[in-house]
Design a protein around this motif. Structure first.
Motif, mmCIF file in Angstrom:
data_model
loop_
_atom_site.group_PDB
_atom_site.id
_atom_site.type_symbol
_atom_site.label_atom_id
_atom_site.label_comp_id
_atom_site.label_asym_id
_atom_site.label_seq_id
_atom_site.Cartn_x
_atom_site.Cartn_y
_atom_site.Cartn_z
ATOM 1 N N GLN A 153 0.844 -1.196 0.000
ATOM 2 C CA GLN A 153 0.000 0.000 0.000
ATOM 3 C C GLN A 153 0.882 1.250 0.000
ATOM 4 O OE1 GLN A 153 -3.038 0.068 3.063
ATOM 5 N NE2 GLN A 153 -3.001 -2.161 3.180
ATOM 6 N N LEU A 154 0.472 2.233 -0.786
ATOM 7 C CA LEU A 154 1.215 3.492 -0.808
ATOM 8 C C LEU A 154 1.197 4.173 0.550
ATOM 9 C CD1 LEU A 154 0.038 5.025 -4.216
ATOM 10 C CD2 LEU A 154 1.962 3.480 -3.770
ATOM 11 N N THR A 155 0.074 4.064 1.251
ATOM 12 C CA THR A 155 -0.069 4.781 2.520
ATOM 13 C C THR A 155 0.753 4.164 3.651
ATOM 14 O OG1 THR A 155 -2.101 3.526 2.995
ATOM 15 C CG2 THR A 155 -2.352 5.696 1.972
ATOM 16 N N ALA B 219 -4.328 11.249 -4.358
ATOM 17 C CA ALA B 219 -4.642 9.934 -4.919
ATOM 18 C C ALA B 219 -5.244 10.051 -6.318
ATOM 19 C CB ALA B 219 -5.598 9.189 -3.997
ATOM 20 N N TYR C 154 -2.666 -4.031 -4.774
ATOM 21 C CA TYR C 154 -2.007 -4.065 -3.469
ATOM 22 C C TYR C 154 -1.981 -5.478 -2.889
ATOM 23 C CZ TYR C 154 -2.680 0.944 -3.832
ATOM 24 O OH TYR C 154 -2.667 2.248 -4.278
ATOM 25 N N PHE D 298 -6.299 -2.036 1.477
ATOM 26 C CA PHE D 298 -5.962 -0.655 1.142
ATOM 27 C C PHE D 298 -6.783 0.324 1.958
ATOM 28 C CE2 PHE D 298 -8.678 -2.643 -2.139
ATOM 29 C CZ PHE D 298 -9.885 -2.052 -1.832
ATOM 30 N N ASP E 18 -5.305 4.796 -1.163
ATOM 31 C CA ASP E 18 -4.677 3.737 -1.946
ATOM 32 C C ASP E 18 -5.562 3.287 -3.096
ATOM 33 O OD1 ASP E 18 -2.268 3.284 -0.350
ATOM 34 O OD2 ASP E 18 -3.604 2.447 1.168
ATOM 35 N N ASP F 60 -5.148 3.628 -7.272
ATOM 36 C CA ASP F 60 -5.085 2.393 -8.050
ATOM 37 C C ASP F 60 -6.289 2.259 -8.987
ATOM 38 O OD1 ASP F 60 -4.069 -0.115 -8.809
ATOM 39 O OD2 ASP F 60 -5.239 -1.153 -7.282
#
Length: 256
Positions: free
Chosen positions: A23-25, A36, A141, A146, A150, A154
């Motif tokens: 996950q980006l976060t 986002a 992810y 997420f 996120d 995506d």
């Protein structure tokens, strides 16, 4: 390359190479919803530069079932491209996805542009036809987990879609029975009312949210109104069919 562009590249690579990513976060907990959507735009732009063509938008998290399934409590939207379109009755290969799931949908075909704050009547006036549909969702992810930022980044998990025969949009679609079958067995039952109480409300929300992103819904676009039931995981060799009362059926199969 900007920081957001770097994150867009990570997600684009994950989708292109079919490999799950963290996950980006996890590393960037401060990511906002606005960040986002910019990451989503930059990621989709990379696909367009490779020759894909934008053909519409999808709404996500428009039903309580979907919100509960993924643990998110706000709507989101994403972009559809021609490469994501699966022929009705056609097939998909699991190798082209990370961990795909499928959900029944209602699709709108637009006859006129739609943007900003509109009423349900104005939204309906811009619709040429309505159809049963299914969306393949495939979070890039790890473990399909997420946060809201996120999933928006995506492309709101959108990975593929299939649309059935188009119908008159002026019939009542507010509470149509929906059945999702896998290999002839009913696995999910729902109603089009699960989409914000009426699928047209999703189209109204799409017009507003897409405009807030600096774009608009165009004539000829396909708009997916949102998942009606929880989304089961796809497996090799399955035959999938969604039937929507008064609208007909739409089907695909998973390659063995």
């Amino acid at each position: 390359m900007s920081d957001l562009a770097s994150l867009a590249e990570i997600l684009d690579r994950a989708a292109h190479e079919r490999v799950a990513t963290p996950q980006l976060t996890h590393a960037r907990p401060e990511l906002t919803v606005e960040d986002a959507y910019e990451i989503q735009r930059l990621s989709i732009d990379r696909r367009l530069q490779r020759g894909e063509r934008r053909v519409g938008v999808k709404m996500g998290l428009t039903s309580r079932a979907k919100m509960q399934q993924v643990g998110v409590d706000q709507m989101a939207w994403g972009r559809l491209t021609d490469k994501m379109l699966i022929e009705e009755g056609g097939s998909l290969a699991l190798a082209n996805f990370v961990h795909p799931r499928i959900e029944p949908e209602i699709a709108f075909l637009m006859s006129a542009p739609l943007a900003g704050r509109v009423t349900m009547a104005q939204a309906l006036a811009a619709v040429a036809a309505v159809a049963p549909a299914m969306e393949v969702i495939d979070s890039r992810y790890e473990n399909f987990k997420f946060a809201l930022a996120d999933v928006i980044a995506d492309n709101s998990s959108s990975s593929g879609f299939v649309v059935g025969s188009w119908n008159d949009p002026h019939q009542d679609i507010s509470n149509l029975g929906v059945i999702l079958e896998i290999d002839g067995e009913v696995v999910e039952v729902g109603s089009s009312a699960a989409i914000l109480g009426h699928p047209l409300r999703s189209l109204v929300a799409a017009a507003r949210m897409v405009s807030e992103g600096g774009e608009r819904i165009e004539a000829g676009d396909i708009v997916l109104a949102g998942g009606i039931t929880a989304a089961p995981t796809l497996a090799k060799g399955q035959s999938i069919r969604t039937t929507v009362q008064n609208l007909g059926s739409v089907s695909i199969r998973v390659d063995a």
